[in-house]
Enzyme design. Structure first.
Site, PDB file in Angstrom:
ATOM      1  N   ASN A 135       0.834  -1.207   0.000  1.00  0.00           N
ATOM      2  CA  ASN A 135       0.000   0.000   0.000  1.00  0.00           C
ATOM      3  C   ASN A 135       0.865   1.252   0.000  1.00  0.00           C
ATOM      4  O   ASN A 135       2.011   1.235   0.451  1.00  0.00           O
ATOM      5  CB  ASN A 135      -1.004  -0.010   1.159  1.00  0.00           C
ATOM      6  CG  ASN A 135      -0.387  -0.175   2.520  1.00  0.00           C
ATOM      7  OD1 ASN A 135       0.597  -0.874   2.701  1.00  0.00           O
ATOM      8  ND2 ASN A 135      -0.970   0.464   3.512  1.00  0.00           N
ATOM      9  N   GLU A 193      -3.382  -4.485  -2.783  1.00  0.00           N
ATOM     10  CA  GLU A 193      -3.982  -5.328  -3.822  1.00  0.00           C
ATOM     11  C   GLU A 193      -3.967  -4.625  -5.172  1.00  0.00           C
ATOM     12  O   GLU A 193      -3.632  -5.201  -6.202  1.00  0.00           O
ATOM     13  CB  GLU A 193      -5.435  -5.677  -3.471  1.00  0.00           C
ATOM     14  CG  GLU A 193      -5.593  -6.498  -2.212  1.00  0.00           C
ATOM     15  CD  GLU A 193      -5.736  -5.654  -0.946  1.00  0.00           C
ATOM     16  OE1 GLU A 193      -5.029  -4.636  -0.802  1.00  0.00           O
ATOM     17  OE2 GLU A 193      -6.550  -6.041  -0.092  1.00  0.00           O
ATOM     18  N   CYS A 249     -10.847  -4.343   0.860  1.00  0.00           N
ATOM     19  CA  CYS A 249     -11.885  -3.304   0.777  1.00  0.00           C
ATOM     20  C   CYS A 249     -12.720  -3.468  -0.498  1.00  0.00           C
ATOM     21  O   CYS A 249     -12.367  -4.216  -1.417  1.00  0.00           O
ATOM     22  CB  CYS A 249     -11.244  -1.910   0.841  1.00  0.00           C
ATOM     23  SG  CYS A 249     -10.507  -1.354  -0.700  1.00  0.00           S
TER      24      CYS A 249
HETATM   25  N1  THU Z   1      -5.081  -1.491   3.033  1.00  0.00           N
HETATM   26  C1  THU Z   1      -4.610  -2.317   2.045  1.00  0.00           C
HETATM   27  O1  THU Z   1      -3.596  -2.017   1.419  1.00  0.00           O
HETATM   28  N2  THU Z   1      -5.294  -3.467   1.794  1.00  0.00           N
HETATM   29  C2  THU Z   1      -6.351  -3.919   2.515  1.00  0.00           C
HETATM   30  O2  THU Z   1      -6.898  -4.970   2.212  1.00  0.00           O
HETATM   31  C3  THU Z   1      -6.826  -3.130   3.656  1.00  0.00           C
HETATM   32  C4  THU Z   1      -6.284  -1.756   3.770  1.00  0.00           C
HETATM   33  C5  THU Z   1      -4.339  -0.263   3.317  1.00  0.00           C
HETATM   34  C6  THU Z   1      -4.950   1.011   2.816  1.00  0.00           C
HETATM   35  C7  THU Z   1      -4.360   2.036   3.747  1.00  0.00           C
HETATM   36  O3  THU Z   1      -3.086   2.429   3.251  1.00  0.00           O
HETATM   37  C8  THU Z   1      -4.151   1.274   5.042  1.00  0.00           C
HETATM   38  O4  THU Z   1      -4.190  -0.106   4.702  1.00  0.00           O
HETATM   39  C9  THU Z   1      -5.186   1.578   6.108  1.00  0.00           C
HETATM   40  O5  THU Z   1      -6.461   1.336   5.663  1.00  0.00           O
END
Ligand code: THU
Length: 123
Positions: A34, A47, A78
Site C-alpha cells: 500500500n 492489492e 476493501c
Molecule cells: N489497506 C490495504 O492495502 N489493503 C487492505 O486490504 C486493507 C487496507 C491499506 C490502505 C491504507 O493504506 C491502510 O491499509 C489503512 O487502511
C-alpha cells in the site's frame, strides 16, 4: 512474498503495512504494497498496487491473490479492491494471511456476490 512486499509499504499515516501478491493465468506472481498520501482518498491498497504491477507486465487475468496484514486475525479486502479484482479476473481465490495461525480462503464471488447476470434494480 506478500510479507516481504508489506515491508516496502509507504504508510506513514495509518502505520498499517499491507502486502499483496496476484498470480496471473500463466502462473507469474506480481507483488504490491500500500502507498499513502496526505490526501487519504488518493491512497492505494496493496492489492491494487499488485494488480497494476501485473498489468504493466502484460497480465490481464488473475487467478489468485494473497493478502497479508500485520494483524492477529485475517483482514478482508476493501470494496474498491474487490471491484478491481473482479475487473481483471473471473472468480479468483482470495487467501488472507496474517501474523496469527488462521489463514482464510474465499472465492471472490463470496466477497462480491450478485455481480453477474443479475438485473439491475433501481428501487
Ligand atoms: N489497506 C490495504 O492495502 N489493503 C487492505 O486490504 C486493507 C487496507 C491499506 C490502505 C491504507 O493504506 C491502510 O491499509 C489503512 O487502511
Amino acid at each position: 512474498m506478500a510479507i516481504a512486499a508489506a515491508r516496502k509499504a509507504y504508510a506513514p499515516y495509518s502505520g498499517f503495512h499491507v502486502g499483496a501478491v496476484v498470480e496471473d493465468e500463466l502462473g507469474n506472481l506480481h507483488d504490491g504494497c500500500n502507498l499513502e498520501c496526505a490526501s487519504i482518498g488518493l491512497s492505494v491498497c496493496a492489492e491494487r498496487t499488485a494488480i497494476g504491477r501485473g498489468l504493466s507486465r502484460g497480465a490481464r487475468r488473475f487467478v489468485r491473490v494473497w493478502i497479508y496484514t500485520p494483524t492477529s486475525k485475517p483482514t478482508q479486502p476493501c470494496g474498491a479492491c474487490r471491484e478491481m479484482l473482479r475487473r481483471f479476473s473471473d472468480n479468483p481465490e482470495v487467501v488472507l494471511l496474517c501474523d496469527g495461525r488462521l489463514i482464510r480462503r474465499f472465492r471472490l464471488r463470496e466477497l462480491l456476490p450478485n455481480v453477474k447476470g443479475e438485473e439491475r434494480r433501481t428501487s
